[in-house]
Motif scaffolding. Structure first.
Motif, PDB file in Angstrom:
ATOM      1  N   GLY A 595       0.836  -1.203   0.000  1.00 25.94           N
ATOM      2  CA  GLY A 595       0.000   0.000   0.000  1.00 25.94           C
ATOM      3  C   GLY A 595       0.867   1.249   0.000  1.00 25.94           C
ATOM      4  O   GLY A 595       1.900   1.281   0.656  1.00 25.94           O
ATOM      5  N   LYS A 615      -4.343   1.107   5.106  1.00 29.50           N
ATOM      6  CA  LYS A 615      -5.637   0.940   4.433  1.00 29.50           C
ATOM      7  C   LYS A 615      -5.431   0.527   2.977  1.00 29.50           C
ATOM      8  O   LYS A 615      -6.126  -0.356   2.452  1.00 29.50           O
ATOM      9  CB  LYS A 615      -6.430   2.247   4.516  1.00 29.50           C
ATOM     10  N   ALA A 616      -4.456   1.161   2.324  1.00 29.05           N
ATOM     11  CA  ALA A 616      -4.148   0.796   0.944  1.00 29.05           C
ATOM     12  C   ALA A 616      -3.608  -0.625   0.867  1.00 29.05           C
ATOM     13  O   ALA A 616      -3.961  -1.394  -0.036  1.00 29.05           O
ATOM     14  CB  ALA A 616      -3.144   1.787   0.365  1.00 29.05           C
ATOM     15  N   ALA A 619      -6.352  -3.101   1.162  1.00 28.25           N
ATOM     16  CA  ALA A 619      -7.108  -3.166  -0.094  1.00 28.25           C
ATOM     17  C   ALA A 619      -6.386  -4.047  -1.110  1.00 28.25           C
ATOM     18  O   ALA A 619      -7.030  -4.803  -1.859  1.00 28.25           O
ATOM     19  CB  ALA A 619      -7.297  -1.753  -0.654  1.00 28.25           C
ATOM     20  N   ALA A 629      -1.629  -1.152  -4.129  1.00 28.63           N
ATOM     21  CA  ALA A 629      -2.783  -0.245  -4.076  1.00 28.63           C
ATOM     22  C   ALA A 629      -2.289   1.109  -3.568  1.00 28.63           C
ATOM     23  O   ALA A 629      -1.388   1.186  -2.738  1.00 28.63           O
ATOM     24  CB  ALA A 629      -3.863  -0.801  -3.161  1.00 28.63           C
ATOM     25  N   ILE A 631      -3.597   4.969  -2.110  1.00 29.86           N
ATOM     26  CA  ILE A 631      -4.699   5.732  -1.546  1.00 29.86           C
ATOM     27  C   ILE A 631      -4.493   7.212  -1.852  1.00 29.86           C
ATOM     28  O   ILE A 631      -3.385   7.744  -1.721  1.00 29.86           O
ATOM     29  CB  ILE A 631      -4.838   5.499  -0.022  1.00 29.86           C
ATOM     30  N   ARG A 635      -9.491   7.571  -1.281  1.00 24.59           N
ATOM     31  CA  ARG A 635     -10.003   6.597  -2.248  1.00 24.59           C
ATOM     32  C   ARG A 635      -8.860   5.666  -2.647  1.00 24.59           C
ATOM     33  O   ARG A 635      -7.722   6.088  -2.834  1.00 24.59           O
ATOM     34  CB  ARG A 635     -10.565   7.293  -3.484  1.00 24.59           C
ATOM     35  N   ILE A 636      -9.212   4.387  -2.801  1.00 19.57           N
ATOM     36  CA  ILE A 636      -8.220   3.379  -3.143  1.00 19.57           C
ATOM     37  C   ILE A 636      -8.175   3.193  -4.656  1.00 19.57           C
ATOM     38  O   ILE A 636      -9.215   3.095  -5.313  1.00 19.57           O
ATOM     39  CB  ILE A 636      -8.536   2.030  -2.467  1.00 19.57           C
ATOM     40  N   HIS A 638      -5.954   1.063  -7.931  1.00 21.06           N
ATOM     41  CA  HIS A 638      -5.030  -0.012  -8.302  1.00 21.06           C
ATOM     42  C   HIS A 638      -4.387   0.389  -9.621  1.00 21.06           C
ATOM     43  O   HIS A 638      -4.817  -0.043 -10.689  1.00 21.06           O
ATOM     44  CB  HIS A 638      -5.764  -1.356  -8.436  1.00 21.06           C
TER      45      HIS A 638
END
Length: 654
Positions: A595, A615-616, A619, A629, A631, A635-636, A638
């Motif tokens: 992430g 968080k990323a 994801a 991923a 962030i 918002r995430i 790819h």
């Protein structure tokens, strides 16, 4: 800290306090604006060649690392606006107040002492991680500006106070009391007023103003204000040492060595650091046209004064000198002292001869007549005490009477004991026993001090090892979570100060639990070590790889915008995929979920930034693992490989 009376007095004199002028004043005015830019400040600084040279010099000093800078915008970026503002103020005051109206105030010594404090704060600040080295330099330079303020505002009155203190402008409780009594304000209060008027934060002002009496600050032990207060105290004592007369240097080194042990410096490292500080002091003195003094190596200043001649080091060997101008009296006294002590007595016919013999022989006990030609007993004793090597000898004076004034004069000259003639043998024997007791205590003190030095060295070494252990992951050798969090806090502060980009890459080894379950934890540990080495080998030189715990790692990417951070993540992702770990007959290949988060306005602290990167990373795991991923604005994304510099995200947002 400031009472009502002092507050009124401060209001009365505020307009007459030392203040910056010209370019320094313009810089401070610009920095007060919220929309101040580096380009605007650089333009003002470049109009002053001397200030430009000083700031570039500081930006390239030992406290700052990285490529050398040769222009003002880069110097400002490295130092930070806050430090530049403080330094401009300090340099301006040095230039303006090299002399002044207060006749008893030693302006040259004041700035020499202040400059040495500044360099000491900058160099020693790195050991406590209490603040920016350049801000600490400026605070050290201005730590005693209140003394200059009193000399400026009250030149005649302050001259009278300093005369009462024998011209000593160093911190002294009695001087503070005299200042408050006579002027209704003291130099610490004026220092606080001047620093606060220049928008220096209270978190720095308060430690500066308590550094003369750190134990009275009330700061919680171990807190940042506590550490800063003791840092300024340490720097002040080092500055005192640098300007002390040769005969006083030894007495000031012991406390410095103890203070050094508290920040993890043994005697050898402390000596090397002090020597570097003195060298920087001389260099800065040339740049600022501030006089500095020549100092020997710290190891020489810290050496225990020898109370025995070089050729004789046996502690139980006693040497005694008898000083008397009357040859017959001298012969009689030599016999009496020889019988009492059981050894031969050295003798001299006057104080001048005795001084030369004492320098060569280094006696523990001296018995001297008061009245003698050439140099009498009082003059001899004063000369003995003026020399560092003569301060520890036990002196017994023989006099013709017990006149109170003569006895007072003798003791003020440094005599330890006083005997009237004709000499009473039992009384003399008692005085000699007291002298022998003193000699034994002195020898014990020297042994204890040697043990204390060894203890301080061991403590400093232990502190260094413990600190390293506390900040290092024992398995991989990488900085651990605590060290990583500290590094991220510092990086965020620098990024905010210089408006540089900052990114964090969070890495989680996929299916690591299954590796432990299938091959055992010992092999799992080998995998983590291999991963750590691979990550360390692939990041940029100024980026920091940390182990968060378990199979998680994170990388702090300095000066990395989102595209740069993503490309770095791609490089690390490919490195881990290609890693082939072979242990005996077992070959293991791994992948990782990664992430990426870059600093955004809403990320106010390190926790917010790590949370975004985590968080990323989560994801990336939830989307099938073995991927990256990113962030952005919560918002995430790819992104696909091969992103353009504008960093348009490919793929769907989650």
């Amino acid at each position: 800290m400031i009472g009502k009376t002092q507050e009124v007095e401060l209001l009365k004199i505020k307009g007459r306090l030392p203040a910056p002028k010209g370019v320094a004043l313009a810089i401070m005015e610009i920095c007060r604006r919220d929309d101040a830019t580096i380009a605007e400040i650089a333009k003002v600084i470049q109009s002053d060649n001397a200030l430009s040279a000083r700031l570039i010099r500081l930006a390239n000093s030992g406290a700052n690392t990285g490529r050398p800078v040769n222009n003002i915008p880069d110097a400002i970026m490295r130092l930070g606006l806050s430090a530049v503002r403080l330094l401009a103020l300090g340099f301006s005051l040095v230039d303006q107040y090299s002399s002044g109206p207060c006749q008893a105030f030693d302006y040259t010594r004041f700035w020499s002492h202040s400059l040495l404090m500044a360099v000491a704060c900058q160099q020693l600040g790195g050991y406590i991680k209490g603040g920016s080295p350049d801000e600490l330099f400026a605070c050290g330079l201005l730590a005693r500006i209140g003394c200059l303020a009193l000399a400026t505002v009250y030149p005649a009155e302050y001259a009278e106070l300093l005369t009462q203190q024998d011209g000593n402008t160093d911190a002294d409780p009695t001087l503070l009391e005299l200042e408050r009594e006579s002027l209704h304000v003291d130099h610490n209060e004026l220092t606080a007023t001047i620093l606060a008027s220049c928008n220096i934060p209270a978190s720095l002002v308060e430690p500066v103003c308590y550094h003369e009496a750190p134990d009275a600050s009330g700061f919680a032990e171990g807190s940042r204000p506590y550490q800063l207060t003791h840092l300024f105290d340490h720097a002040k004592q080092l500055a005192d040492l640098g300007l002390a007369p040769e005969t006083e240097r030894y007495s000031k080194t012991s406390e410095l060595m103890l203070l050094g042990s508290k920040i993890g410096l043994d005697d050898e490292k402390m000596g090397a650091e002090v020597d570097r500080i003195f060298l920087q002091w001389h260099t800065w003195g040339e740049l600022l046209k501030v006089r500095t003094s020549t100092t020997p190596a710290f190891s020489r200043m810290a050496a225990t004064p020898s109370h025995q001649p070089r050729e004789e080091r046996v502690p139980n060997q006693l040497r005694v000198i008898l000083v008397d101008d009357d040859a017959s009296n001298r012969l009689v006294m030599e016999g009496i002292l020889g019988r009492i002590l059981g050894r031969a007595i050295h003798s001299a016919g006057n104080g001048e001869e005795a001084l030369a013999k004492a320098r060569d022989l280094m006696p523990q006990i001296v018995v001297t007549n008061r009245l003698m030609p050439v140099m009498n007993g009082i003059e001899f004793c004063r000369s003995l005490r003026a020399a560092e090597w003569g301060q520890f000898m036990y002196v017994i004076m023989l006099a013709d009477g017990e006149l109170e004034d003569e006895m007072v004069e003798a003791f003020e000259a440094g005599v330890n004991d006083y005997i009237t003639k004709p000499v009473n043998i039992p009384a003399l024997s008692a005085r000699i026993r007291a002298a022998l007791h003193y000699v034994k205590l002195l020898a014990a003190w020297e042994r204890d001090r040697a043990q204390l030095k060894r203890f301080a060295a061991e403590l400093a070494s232990s502190n260094s090892r413990l600190e390293k252990i506390e900040l290092t992951d024992l398995l991989t050798g990488l900085p651990n979570l605590r060290a990583g969090m500290n590094a991220l806090s510092k990086a965020l502060l620098n990024a905010h100060r210089s408006s540089e980009s900052l990114s964090v890459i969070m890495i989680d080894i996929d299916h690591f639990k299954s590796i432990n379950e299938r091959y055992g934890h010992a092999l799992g540990d080998v995998v983590l070590k291999e991963v750590a080495m691979a990550l360390q080998a692939k990041v940029r030189g100024n980026d920091v790889v940390c182990r968060m715990g378990g199979e998680k790692f994170f990388v702090i990417c300095h000066n990395a915008d989102p595209p740069s951070a993503f490309h770095a993540a791609e490089r690390l992702h490919a490195t881990l995929r290609s890693l082939n770990i072979e242990i005996e007959t077992v070959a293991i290949q791994i992948t990782a979920s990664i992430g990426v988060a870059s600093r955004e306005p809403q990320m106010l602290n390190r926790d917010a930034m790590l949370e975004a990167a985590d968080k990323a990373m989560q994801a990336a795991k939830n989307s099938g693992r073995d991927r990256i991923a990113v962030i952005s604005q919560d918002r995430i994304h790819h992104p696909a490989s091969g992103l353009q510099p504008e960093f348009h995200f490919a793929g769907n947002a989650v």
